[in-house]
Design a protein around this motif. Structure first.
Motif, PDB file in Angstrom:
ATOM      1  N   PHE A 103      -3.626  -1.287  13.216  1.00 18.94           N
ATOM      2  CA  PHE A 103      -4.713  -2.353  12.984  1.00 18.94           C
ATOM      3  C   PHE A 103      -5.476  -2.268  12.424  1.00 18.94           C
ATOM      4  CE2 PHE A 103      -3.283  -2.949  18.059  1.00 18.94           C
ATOM      5  CZ  PHE A 103      -2.882  -4.307  17.451  1.00 18.94           C
ATOM      6  N   ARG A 104      -6.400  -0.295  11.971  1.00 24.67           N
ATOM      7  CA  ARG A 104      -6.799  -0.010  11.260  1.00 24.67           C
ATOM      8  C   ARG A 104      -6.500  -0.661   9.608  1.00 24.67           C
ATOM      9  NH1 ARG A 104      -8.149   3.345   7.830  1.00 24.67           N
ATOM     10  NH2 ARG A 104      -5.823   4.526   8.536  1.00 24.67           N
ATOM     11  N   LEU A 105      -5.295  -0.509   9.623  1.00 23.47           N
ATOM     12  CA  LEU A 105      -4.994  -1.288   7.931  1.00 23.47           C
ATOM     13  C   LEU A 105      -5.103  -2.809   7.764  1.00 23.47           C
ATOM     14  CD1 LEU A 105      -2.202   1.867   7.650  1.00 23.47           C
ATOM     15  CD2 LEU A 105      -4.471   2.003   6.217  1.00 23.47           C
ATOM     16  N   LEU A 106      -4.762  -3.031   8.948  1.00 28.14           N
ATOM     17  CA  LEU A 106      -4.573  -4.022   8.807  1.00 28.14           C
ATOM     18  C   LEU A 106      -6.112  -5.295   9.194  1.00 28.14           C
ATOM     19  CD1 LEU A 106      -1.581  -5.353  10.944  1.00 28.14           C
ATOM     20  CD2 LEU A 106      -1.260  -5.039   8.529  1.00 28.14           C
ATOM     21  N   LYS A 107      -6.946  -5.088   9.106  1.00 25.22           N
ATOM     22  CA  LYS A 107      -8.121  -5.858  10.024  1.00 25.22           C
ATOM     23  C   LYS A 107      -8.851  -5.844   8.485  1.00 25.22           C
ATOM     24  CE  LYS A 107     -12.077  -6.240  12.291  1.00 25.22           C
ATOM     25  NZ  LYS A 107     -12.785  -5.614  13.397  1.00 25.22           N
ATOM     26  N   PRO A 108      -8.802  -5.411   7.464  1.00 22.09           N
ATOM     27  CA  PRO A 108      -9.491  -5.337   6.126  1.00 22.09           C
ATOM     28  C   PRO A 108      -8.886  -6.211   4.925  1.00 22.09           C
ATOM     29  CG  PRO A 108      -9.239  -2.977   6.121  1.00 22.09           C
ATOM     30  CD  PRO A 108      -8.774  -3.388   7.513  1.00 22.09           C
ATOM     31  N   ARG A 109      -7.368  -5.928   4.454  1.00 17.52           N
ATOM     32  CA  ARG A 109      -6.882  -6.394   3.929  1.00 17.52           C
ATOM     33  C   ARG A 109      -5.941  -7.914   4.443  1.00 17.52           C
ATOM     34  NH1 ARG A 109      -6.737  -0.817   4.360  1.00 17.52           N
ATOM     35  NH2 ARG A 109      -6.975   0.250   2.670  1.00 17.52           N
ATOM     36  N   TYR A 110      -5.765  -7.810   5.794  1.00 24.99           N
ATOM     37  CA  TYR A 110      -4.885  -8.588   5.942  1.00 24.99           C
ATOM     38  C   TYR A 110      -5.068  -9.469   8.004  1.00 24.99           C
ATOM     39  CZ  TYR A 110      -1.479  -5.867   2.562  1.00 24.99           C
ATOM     40  OH  TYR A 110      -1.177  -5.267   2.019  1.00 24.99           O
ATOM     41  N   PRO A 111      -6.586 -10.158   7.295  1.00 24.31           N
ATOM     42  CA  PRO A 111      -7.369 -10.918   7.988  1.00 24.31           C
ATOM     43  C   PRO A 111      -6.017 -11.049   9.212  1.00 24.31           C
ATOM     44  CG  PRO A 111      -8.107 -11.606   6.729  1.00 24.31           C
ATOM     45  CD  PRO A 111      -7.198 -10.750   5.904  1.00 24.31           C
ATOM     46  N   LEU A 128       0.644  -1.208  -0.211  1.00 24.91           N
ATOM     47  CA  LEU A 128      -0.277   0.287  -0.262  1.00 24.91           C
ATOM     48  C   LEU A 128       1.038   1.225   0.071  1.00 24.91           C
ATOM     49  CD1 LEU A 128      -2.230  -0.925   2.563  1.00 24.91           C
ATOM     50  CD2 LEU A 128      -3.174  -1.743   0.242  1.00 24.91           C
ATOM     51  N   ARG A 129       2.216   1.032   0.412  1.00 23.04           N
ATOM     52  CA  ARG A 129       2.432   2.384   0.341  1.00 23.04           C
ATOM     53  C   ARG A 129       2.496   3.026   1.813  1.00 23.04           C
ATOM     54  NH1 ARG A 129       6.624  -0.492  -1.716  1.00 23.04           N
ATOM     55  NH2 ARG A 129       7.971   0.276  -3.755  1.00 23.04           N
ATOM     56  N   VAL A 130       1.980   2.606   2.631  1.00 24.66           N
ATOM     57  CA  VAL A 130       2.079   3.257   3.592  1.00 24.66           C
ATOM     58  C   VAL A 130       2.372   2.625   5.201  1.00 24.66           C
ATOM     59  CG1 VAL A 130      -0.315   1.973   4.455  1.00 24.66           C
ATOM     60  CG2 VAL A 130      -0.193   4.798   4.940  1.00 24.66           C
ATOM     61  N   LEU A 131       2.820   3.656   5.819  1.00 24.52           N
ATOM     62  CA  LEU A 131       3.646   3.555   6.576  1.00 24.52           C
ATOM     63  C   LEU A 131       2.619   4.002   8.125  1.00 24.52           C
ATOM     64  CD1 LEU A 131       7.404   3.206   6.416  1.00 24.52           C
ATOM     65  CD2 LEU A 131       6.171   1.320   7.044  1.00 24.52           C
ATOM     66  N   PRO A 132       2.111   2.976   9.629  1.00 26.19           N
ATOM     67  CA  PRO A 132       0.810   4.306  10.061  1.00 26.19           C
ATOM     68  C   PRO A 132       1.883   4.232  11.373  1.00 26.19           C
ATOM     69  CG  PRO A 132       1.189   1.050  10.382  1.00 26.19           C
ATOM     70  CD  PRO A 132       2.012   1.506   9.005  1.00 26.19           C
ATOM     71  N   ASP A 133       1.741   5.837  11.579  1.00 23.36           N
ATOM     72  CA  ASP A 133       1.728   6.727  12.944  1.00 23.36           C
ATOM     73  C   ASP A 133       1.933   5.321  13.867  1.00 23.36           C
ATOM     74  OD1 ASP A 133       3.170   8.078  11.446  1.00 23.36           O
ATOM     75  OD2 ASP A 133       1.234   9.385  11.021  1.00 23.36           O
TER      76      ASP A 133
END
Length: 110
Positions: free
Chosen positions: A61-69, A50-55
């Motif tokens: 968790f918000r980014l992972l939950k739907p895409r990488y359960p 996704l070319r994003v790093l969470p802060d």
């Protein structure tokens, strides 16, 4: 060196540190490093795809939950135990379990 390569190197370094601590019987420190390895595997995956790093963990968790359960479930399962390492001793069975999950997920980024 690029960000993806840096993250991959960090995965290896954190895992190696965790293994050394594990062999020395330093269970809390080993658990913390295994958890840090998991977080970095998550960040590697998010950056790679996704070319994003969470802060922070909440965003991660918000980014992972739907895409990488699978990754989300593992990370969110161990997160409360990680927080407890500041005040409680990690159970040996939990340490073995996190180590096993790290090894399994680490293979996916090698």
């Amino acid at each position: 060196m690029g960000k993806l390569e840096d993250l991959k190197n960090n995965i290896g370094e954190y895992f190696k540190s965790a293994e050394l601590l594990f062999k020395e019987g330093l269970t809390n420190a080993a658990f913390m490093m295994y958890f840090k390895t998991l977080v970095t595997i998550a960040d590697y995956t998010l950056w790679r795809d996704l070319r994003v790093l969470p802060d922070n963990h909440r965003e991660r968790f918000r980014l992972l939950k739907p895409r990488y359960p699978d990754l989300y479930n593992v990370l969110s399962y161990y997160f409360p135990y990680y927080r407890d390492t500041y005040t409680r001793k990690v159970d040996e069975r939990l340490l073995i379990a996190v180590r096993s999950d790290v090894i399994r997920l680490k293979e996916k980024v090698e």
